[in-house]
Design a protein around this motif. Sequence first.
Motif, mmCIF file in Angstrom:
data_model
loop_
_atom_site.group_PDB
_atom_site.id
_atom_site.type_symbol
_atom_site.label_atom_id
_atom_site.label_comp_id
_atom_site.label_asym_id
_atom_site.label_seq_id
_atom_site.Cartn_x
_atom_site.Cartn_y
_atom_site.Cartn_z
ATOM 1 N N LEU A 62 0.838 -1.195 0.000
ATOM 2 C CA LEU A 62 0.000 0.000 0.000
ATOM 3 C C LEU A 62 0.875 1.248 0.000
ATOM 4 O O LEU A 62 1.869 1.317 0.723
ATOM 5 C CB LEU A 62 -0.873 -0.031 1.258
ATOM 6 C CG LEU A 62 -2.021 0.941 1.366
ATOM 7 C CD1 LEU A 62 -3.058 0.673 0.282
ATOM 8 C CD2 LEU A 62 -2.674 0.804 2.732
ATOM 9 N N LYS A 66 -2.168 6.497 1.511
ATOM 10 C CA LYS A 66 -3.236 6.277 0.526
ATOM 11 C C LYS A 66 -3.996 5.005 0.889
ATOM 12 O O LYS A 66 -3.407 4.017 1.301
ATOM 13 C CB LYS A 66 -2.667 6.123 -0.888
ATOM 14 C CG LYS A 66 -1.830 7.265 -1.358
ATOM 15 C CD LYS A 66 -2.694 8.412 -1.775
ATOM 16 C CE LYS A 66 -1.836 9.533 -2.350
ATOM 17 N NZ LYS A 66 -2.609 10.614 -2.835
ATOM 18 N N ARG A 67 -5.287 5.030 0.699
ATOM 19 C CA ARG A 67 -6.097 3.836 0.943
ATOM 20 C C ARG A 67 -6.356 3.140 -0.392
ATOM 21 O O ARG A 67 -6.823 3.776 -1.338
ATOM 22 C CB ARG A 67 -7.422 4.223 1.598
ATOM 23 C CG ARG A 67 -8.181 3.027 2.075
ATOM 24 C CD ARG A 67 -9.257 3.431 3.068
ATOM 25 N NE ARG A 67 -9.747 2.288 3.785
ATOM 26 C CZ ARG A 67 -10.639 1.427 3.304
ATOM 27 N NH1 ARG A 67 -11.122 1.590 2.101
ATOM 28 N NH2 ARG A 67 -11.052 0.409 4.027
ATOM 29 N N CYS A 68 -6.009 1.882 -0.456
ATOM 30 C CA CYS A 68 -6.229 1.056 -1.651
ATOM 31 C C CYS A 68 -5.533 1.621 -2.886
ATOM 32 O O CYS A 68 -6.083 1.601 -3.992
ATOM 33 C CB CYS A 68 -7.717 0.847 -1.910
ATOM 34 S SG CYS A 68 -8.560 0.032 -0.552
ATOM 35 N N SER A 69 -4.341 2.148 -2.721
ATOM 36 C CA SER A 69 -3.560 2.671 -3.830
ATOM 37 C C SER A 69 -2.182 2.011 -3.810
ATOM 38 O O SER A 69 -1.485 2.051 -2.797
ATOM 39 C CB SER A 69 -3.428 4.195 -3.693
ATOM 40 O OG SER A 69 -2.713 4.725 -4.778
ATOM 41 N N GLY A 89 -1.945 -6.424 -4.918
ATOM 42 C CA GLY A 89 -1.688 -5.352 -3.967
ATOM 43 C C GLY A 89 -1.918 -5.834 -2.548
ATOM 44 O O GLY A 89 -2.927 -6.457 -2.263
ATOM 45 N N GLU A 91 -2.610 -4.728 1.124
ATOM 46 C CA GLU A 91 -3.056 -3.616 1.962
ATOM 47 C C GLU A 91 -2.414 -3.675 3.349
ATOM 48 O O GLU A 91 -2.089 -2.660 3.940
ATOM 49 C CB GLU A 91 -4.578 -3.656 2.081
ATOM 50 C CG GLU A 91 -5.180 -2.383 2.574
ATOM 51 C CD GLU A 91 -6.681 -2.359 2.419
ATOM 52 O OE1 GLU A 91 -7.314 -1.639 3.202
ATOM 53 O OE2 GLU A 91 -7.228 -3.039 1.537
ATOM 54 N N CYS A 106 -6.745 -8.797 3.067
ATOM 55 C CA CYS A 106 -5.484 -8.034 3.014
ATOM 56 C C CYS A 106 -4.984 -7.782 1.604
ATOM 57 O O CYS A 106 -4.131 -6.939 1.405
ATOM 58 C CB CYS A 106 -4.394 -8.819 3.762
ATOM 59 S SG CYS A 106 -4.833 -9.330 5.386
ATOM 60 N N TRP A 108 -5.426 -7.509 -2.787
ATOM 61 C CA TRP A 108 -6.216 -7.188 -3.972
ATOM 62 C C TRP A 108 -5.559 -7.873 -5.152
ATOM 63 O O TRP A 108 -4.361 -7.753 -5.353
ATOM 64 C CB TRP A 108 -6.229 -5.671 -4.203
ATOM 65 C CG TRP A 108 -6.922 -4.898 -3.133
ATOM 66 C CD1 TRP A 108 -6.416 -4.544 -1.926
ATOM 67 C CD2 TRP A 108 -8.246 -4.411 -3.171
ATOM 68 N NE1 TRP A 108 -7.335 -3.841 -1.211
ATOM 69 C CE2 TRP A 108 -8.483 -3.737 -1.964
ATOM 70 C CE3 TRP A 108 -9.264 -4.458 -4.121
ATOM 71 C CZ2 TRP A 108 -9.686 -3.123 -1.663
ATOM 72 C CZ3 TRP A 108 -10.459 -3.830 -3.826
ATOM 73 C CH2 TRP A 108 -10.670 -3.193 -2.614
#
Length: 109
Positions: A62, A66-69, A89, A91, A106, A108
């Motif tokens: 992560l 940033k959230r979910c980036s 990804g 998290e 956790c 993506w």
Amino acid sequence: SRDCMDMAGKLPLALKALDTGISPQELLVDCAQAGGLHGRGNGSLVASDGCAEGIEIKGAGLKRGKRCSFAFKGIRVRGTDWKHLFLLGREREPEGWSSASDVDGCMWL
């Protein structure tokens, strides 16, 4: 180490594949960092006719603040023979690494 970071992408992909019904004979993930059984790629997808196509697996953590980036870097294209790219990804670190349910909240894919 770099091998551990590499497995942080490969292992969740393998666990998710098993959970969705993809057999180990259909998705072959190379545990070697580079130059393993599958050449320069990270493994192979094998069709029902036995034809194998190379895969590349890229993992990223992560981005700070940033959230979910996620930022995926260094994806090799030239001089490779892979046909499928998997982006994974992370998290946060999962509490366990032994099943898809461990990594579900956790990762993506």
